[in-house]
Design a protein around this motif. Sequence first.
Motif, PDB file in Angstrom:
ATOM      1  N   ILE A 115       0.839  -1.198   0.000  1.00 35.68           N
ATOM      2  CA  ILE A 115       0.000   0.000   0.000  1.00 35.68           C
ATOM      3  C   ILE A 115       0.871   1.242   0.000  1.00 35.68           C
ATOM      4  O   ILE A 115       1.674   1.438   0.909  1.00 35.68           O
ATOM      5  CB  ILE A 115      -0.929   0.031   1.231  1.00 35.68           C
ATOM      6  CG1 ILE A 115      -1.862  -1.177   1.233  1.00 35.68           C
ATOM      7  CG2 ILE A 115      -1.730   1.332   1.254  1.00 35.68           C
ATOM      8  CD1 ILE A 115      -2.648  -1.337   2.508  1.00 35.68           C
ATOM      9  N   PHE A 116       0.690   2.086  -1.012  1.00 35.90           N
ATOM     10  CA  PHE A 116       1.324   3.399  -1.022  1.00 35.90           C
ATOM     11  C   PHE A 116       0.370   4.443  -0.460  1.00 35.90           C
ATOM     12  O   PHE A 116       0.752   5.275   0.348  1.00 35.90           O
ATOM     13  CB  PHE A 116       1.756   3.767  -2.439  1.00 35.90           C
ATOM     14  CG  PHE A 116       2.270   5.175  -2.575  1.00 35.90           C
ATOM     15  CD1 PHE A 116       1.496   6.183  -3.146  1.00 35.90           C
ATOM     16  CD2 PHE A 116       3.525   5.498  -2.100  1.00 35.90           C
ATOM     17  CE1 PHE A 116       1.958   7.477  -3.248  1.00 35.90           C
ATOM     18  CE2 PHE A 116       4.017   6.799  -2.194  1.00 35.90           C
ATOM     19  CZ  PHE A 116       3.223   7.784  -2.771  1.00 35.90           C
ATOM     20  N   SER A 117      -0.874   4.373  -0.916  1.00 38.65           N
ATOM     21  CA  SER A 117      -1.885   5.302  -0.414  1.00 38.65           C
ATOM     22  C   SER A 117      -3.268   4.682  -0.562  1.00 38.65           C
ATOM     23  O   SER A 117      -3.484   3.798  -1.395  1.00 38.65           O
ATOM     24  CB  SER A 117      -1.842   6.640  -1.162  1.00 38.65           C
ATOM     25  OG  SER A 117      -2.194   6.473  -2.518  1.00 38.65           O
ATOM     26  N   SER A 136       1.805   2.070  -5.491  1.00 38.94           N
ATOM     27  CA  SER A 136       3.032   2.857  -5.599  1.00 38.94           C
ATOM     28  C   SER A 136       2.656   4.243  -6.118  1.00 38.94           C
ATOM     29  O   SER A 136       1.528   4.476  -6.542  1.00 38.94           O
ATOM     30  CB  SER A 136       4.026   2.181  -6.545  1.00 38.94           C
ATOM     31  OG  SER A 136       3.559   2.250  -7.879  1.00 38.94           O
ATOM     32  N   ARG A 137       3.642   5.136  -6.104  1.00 40.87           N
ATOM     33  CA  ARG A 137       3.378   6.512  -6.545  1.00 40.87           C
ATOM     34  C   ARG A 137       2.960   6.547  -8.012  1.00 40.87           C
ATOM     35  O   ARG A 137       2.166   7.373  -8.424  1.00 40.87           O
ATOM     36  CB  ARG A 137       4.625   7.370  -6.336  1.00 40.87           C
ATOM     37  CG  ARG A 137       4.418   8.834  -6.645  1.00 40.87           C
ATOM     38  CD  ARG A 137       5.722   9.619  -6.462  1.00 40.87           C
ATOM     39  NE  ARG A 137       6.204   9.556  -5.101  1.00 40.87           N
ATOM     40  CZ  ARG A 137       5.804  10.374  -4.128  1.00 40.87           C
ATOM     41  NH1 ARG A 137       4.883  11.304  -4.397  1.00 40.87           N
ATOM     42  NH2 ARG A 137       6.301  10.272  -2.919  1.00 40.87           N
ATOM     43  N   SER A 138       3.491   5.633  -8.790  1.00 45.35           N
ATOM     44  CA  SER A 138       3.250   5.692 -10.233  1.00 45.35           C
ATOM     45  C   SER A 138       2.124   4.774 -10.703  1.00 45.35           C
ATOM     46  O   SER A 138       1.703   4.843 -11.853  1.00 45.35           O
ATOM     47  CB  SER A 138       4.532   5.314 -10.983  1.00 45.35           C
ATOM     48  OG  SER A 138       4.939   4.011 -10.603  1.00 45.35           O
TER      49      SER A 138
END
Length: 121
Positions: free
Chosen positions: A28-30, A102-104
């Motif tokens: 989990i990134f967000s 992830s961020r991307s």
Amino acid sequence: QVQLVESGGGLVQAGGSLRLSCAASGSIFSINDMGWYRQAPAKQRELVARITSGGSTNYADSVKGRFTIFRDNTKNMVSLQMNSLKPEDTAVYYCNAVIASSRSSPAYSRWGRGTQVTVSA
């Protein structure tokens, strides 16, 4: 892989209370929106309550004033406090979260397996 695990369902008499909790774990990134849905026998799954990452909420008209959704972003958890329960609240309750790994990577929707809530008259 991300998992959502619900807990807190059970059998309660009309007028009683239950608290459902859902914990997200894994890559989990967000987490954007989190929410609770329910599905009664022979009915379609319906929204109960949702909460954004910033804390904005919306509720189904049928539960307004009785249910409260809240989340702990530090623990990747969302909970649903259900008061003044009615027999018509009987259903399987599902946790939902919109997660980015992830961020991307694009965010995607993930569902828990559900927890049974039964309200007796």
